[in-house]
Design an enzyme around this catalytic site. Structure first.
Site, PDB file in Angstrom:
ATOM      1  N   ARG A 192      22.869  59.821  31.334  1.00  0.00           N
ATOM      2  CA  ARG A 192      24.324  59.799  31.153  1.00  0.00           C
ATOM      3  C   ARG A 192      24.697  59.167  29.818  1.00  0.00           C
ATOM      4  O   ARG A 192      24.724  57.943  29.687  1.00  0.00           O
ATOM      5  CB  ARG A 192      25.012  59.046  32.298  1.00  0.00           C
ATOM      6  CG  ARG A 192      26.521  58.963  32.095  1.00  0.00           C
ATOM      7  CD  ARG A 192      27.314  58.788  33.375  1.00  0.00           C
ATOM      8  NE  ARG A 192      27.329  57.438  33.894  1.00  0.00           N
ATOM      9  CZ  ARG A 192      28.284  56.959  34.709  1.00  0.00           C
ATOM     10  NH1 ARG A 192      29.292  57.731  35.082  1.00  0.00           N
ATOM     11  NH2 ARG A 192      28.212  55.736  35.166  1.00  0.00           N
ATOM     12  N   ASP A 237      31.473  47.575  37.839  1.00  0.00           N
ATOM     13  CA  ASP A 237      31.199  48.116  36.509  1.00  0.00           C
ATOM     14  C   ASP A 237      32.507  48.544  35.859  1.00  0.00           C
ATOM     15  O   ASP A 237      33.589  48.140  36.308  1.00  0.00           O
ATOM     16  CB  ASP A 237      30.200  49.278  36.594  1.00  0.00           C
ATOM     17  CG  ASP A 237      30.733  50.451  37.419  1.00  0.00           C
ATOM     18  OD1 ASP A 237      31.918  50.445  37.811  1.00  0.00           O
ATOM     19  OD2 ASP A 237      29.960  51.397  37.676  1.00  0.00           O
TER      20      ASP A 237
END
Length: 544
Positions: free
Chosen positions: A156, A438
């Site tokens: 990613r 996150d």
């Protein structure tokens, strides 16, 4: 092309990544697509301005209705190693070598090798993380399995909003995703393909089919340059934006030769409502800790539509990440309770037809795989066409009812402050109250605080208004609580800096689009990256 010198302690890794050939490839890749990256970012601004000026709401596009009406087209089938996507490990920042190796040793189907939400993009972290991926692909970790036997790497890169400050190409900072993607493909693309293990990607924060079209052009160009067959690259697009939810078929269509399907999550997607419509009172998002979950109409409809869209086109549909951390004692009541909660929520996704989802805690891999084994048949659920549903724009745009609690406000403030503190410490995620947090949870947290202040929302508890004064007072209380954990003066100072930056973000008149963009361009964060000036804050899980 200009490149900053290596971060302290990474001279050999830097030299291995930045060879004359890789630099030539990177320069050509970035210079070829630089203008188009700027163009899609301008298109985002234009669409937002149109929505603000017109008061319109998104809808399924009339201009692309022929794509949606054509029943014939399908995405190309994915390779054998992607047919079964039951459990991926999420938020796996590859700069954390120890956790990366543990994940490679795990029984997961895939690893979301994350340079985005779960990663803090310091120069050190990017170089270390990229080099660790190369080592894994080249089988240089002696205690990790061969790349053909390890969980597949779902790489990613950063999202379009992120820049790489340490590389200039033709006088402009390099787009972060092209920097990451280019180095990963140059060093790993052929090896992954030869071992039938990639190259596979996750694409973050895509907002329109035009952005998917750009990624497809980048894939085609890269495959030609590296001598790979067309369709070698496969990518899962994360539908993290409400506008993209209205263009899911078009996104699949643009990437039909390179698609590994679509992914739905909860917090970035929910935050996108504040991003696009937060100034409209009709889109006031209630307390997420009490009123927002995947069972609510707007999120359930989004997941159902994603599964239906993917499966009718032969693409895999994956769900979001289980962020829970299981208590360490496997026979404790708290462990059983936490596991039961994760199972209940993930079973909802399985019954909706998803082909897989992510977990953070490696101890959740096998229980979640067992859940798929008990409730599904075969490698995936592509046969679940979900013809029982017909999702409308009203379904997708229906805000859940509910208000704001003092607990929810305090929780959002804590997550926002501690995320900024983690970034100043060079970390992309942290642990808080039994969960991993996150940039996605930080995004929804600061978005809600901004929106509640903006609309002077009333608390359910005592009818106080969410105001600048109240948020500032609660932030000061949080700092006192955290300071009481007996950390060093340097750590306390960093927490105060993080709190000041959080207040700056949530008190702005106009909503900053991405907290990561805001931080990545902030002088305080950039100066904190200087070697020897960062003291890592690593609070114990139990205390947080």
């Amino acid at each position: 092309m200009e490149l900053s010198p290596p971060p302290s302690g990474l001279v050999a890794e830097y030299a291995a990544l930045f060879t004359p050939d890789s630099l030539h490839f990177l320069r050509e890749l970035i210079s070829t697509f630089n203008d188009e990256v700027d163009q899609i970012l301008r298109l985002r601004v234009s669409r937002k301005a149109h929505l603000d000026l017109s008061g319109d709401l998104p809808n399924f596009l009339e201009s692309t209705s022929h794509i949606r009406r054509d029943p014939a087209w399908r995405v190309l089938p994915v390779p054998p190693r992607l047919q079964k996507r039951h459990v991926d490990v999420g938020d796996l920042a590859p700069c954390d070598t120890q956790r990366f190796i543990k994940a490679l040793q795990s029984p997961a189907q895939g690893l979301q090798v994350d340079f985005d939400d779960g990663n803090c993009p310091t120069y050190y972290n990017q170089i270390k993380g990229l080099h660790n991926v190369v080592k894994a692909v080249c089988n240089q970790f002696h205690d990790a399995p061969h790349i053909s036997q390890a969980p597949v790497l779902m790489l990613r890169p950063r999202a379009w909003n992120m820049l790489e400050h340490n590389m200039m190409v033709e006088g402009k900072e390099a787009p972060g995703p092209l920097f990451d993607f280019g180095l990963l493909m140059f060093h790993c693309g052929k090896k992954l393909f030869e071992h039938q293990s990639g190259p596979f990607f996750y694409l973050s924060k895509v907002e329109s089919f035009m952005e998917a079209r750009l990624w497809n052009k980048i894939f085609v160009w890269t495959q030609q340059k590296l001598g790979l067959p067309l369709g070698s690259i496969k990518a899962t697009v994360l539908i993290e934006n409400v506008l993209a939810a209205f263009e899911m078929e078009e996104i699949l269509y643009e990437l039909r030769d390179h698609s590994a399907g679509l992914n739905c999550g909860i917090w970035d997607y929910s935050a996108s409502f504040v991003n696009k419509f937060g100034h409209r009172r009709a889109f006031l998002l209630p307390d997420r800790s009490k009123y927002v979950n995947m069972e609510k109409r707007f999120l359930r409809s989004y997941m159902d539509l994603l599964v239906q869209t993917c499966h009718r086109r032969g693409a895999l549909a994956t769900g979001g990440m289980a962020a829970s951390l299981l208590p360490q004692d496997p026979i404790s009541d708290s462990h059983r309770t936490a596991l039961a909660s994760v199972k209940r929520l993930k079973l909802l996704e399985i019954r909706a037809g998803v082909d897989g989802f992510m977990v953070y805690d490696l101890n959740l891999i096998e229980p979640m795989q067992q859940l798929f084994k008990l409730h599904t048949e075969g490698e995936n659920q592509l046969h679940q066409l979900r013809n029982d549903i017909a999702v409308t724009p009203d379904d997708l745009l229906s805000m859940p009812s509910g208000g704001v609690t003092l607990h929810g406000l305090k929780h959002n403030i804590a997550v926002g402050v501690l995320f900024i503190n983690a970034w100043l410490s060079g970390k992309g995620h942290f642990f808080y109250r039994g969960q991993v947090e996150d940039s996605a949870t930080a995004e929804i947290s600061r978005s809600q605080v901004w929106q509640w202040i903006h609309h002077q929302t009333q608390l359910e508890d005592d009818s106080r208004l969410v105001s600048r004064r109240l948020v500032t007072e609660l932030t000061k209380q949080l700092l006192m609580e955290l300071s009481a954990l007996n950390h060093s003066e340097r750590t306390k100072q960093m927490l105060h800096t993080a709190a000041d930056m959080f207040l700056e973000v949530v008190l702005k008149r106009h909503f900053p689009e991405f907290i990561t963009t805001y931080l990545n361009q902030d002088h305080t964060f950039l100066s904190s990256q200087n070697p020897g000036q960062v003291e890592i804050l690593d609070m114990e899980r139990s205390k947080l």
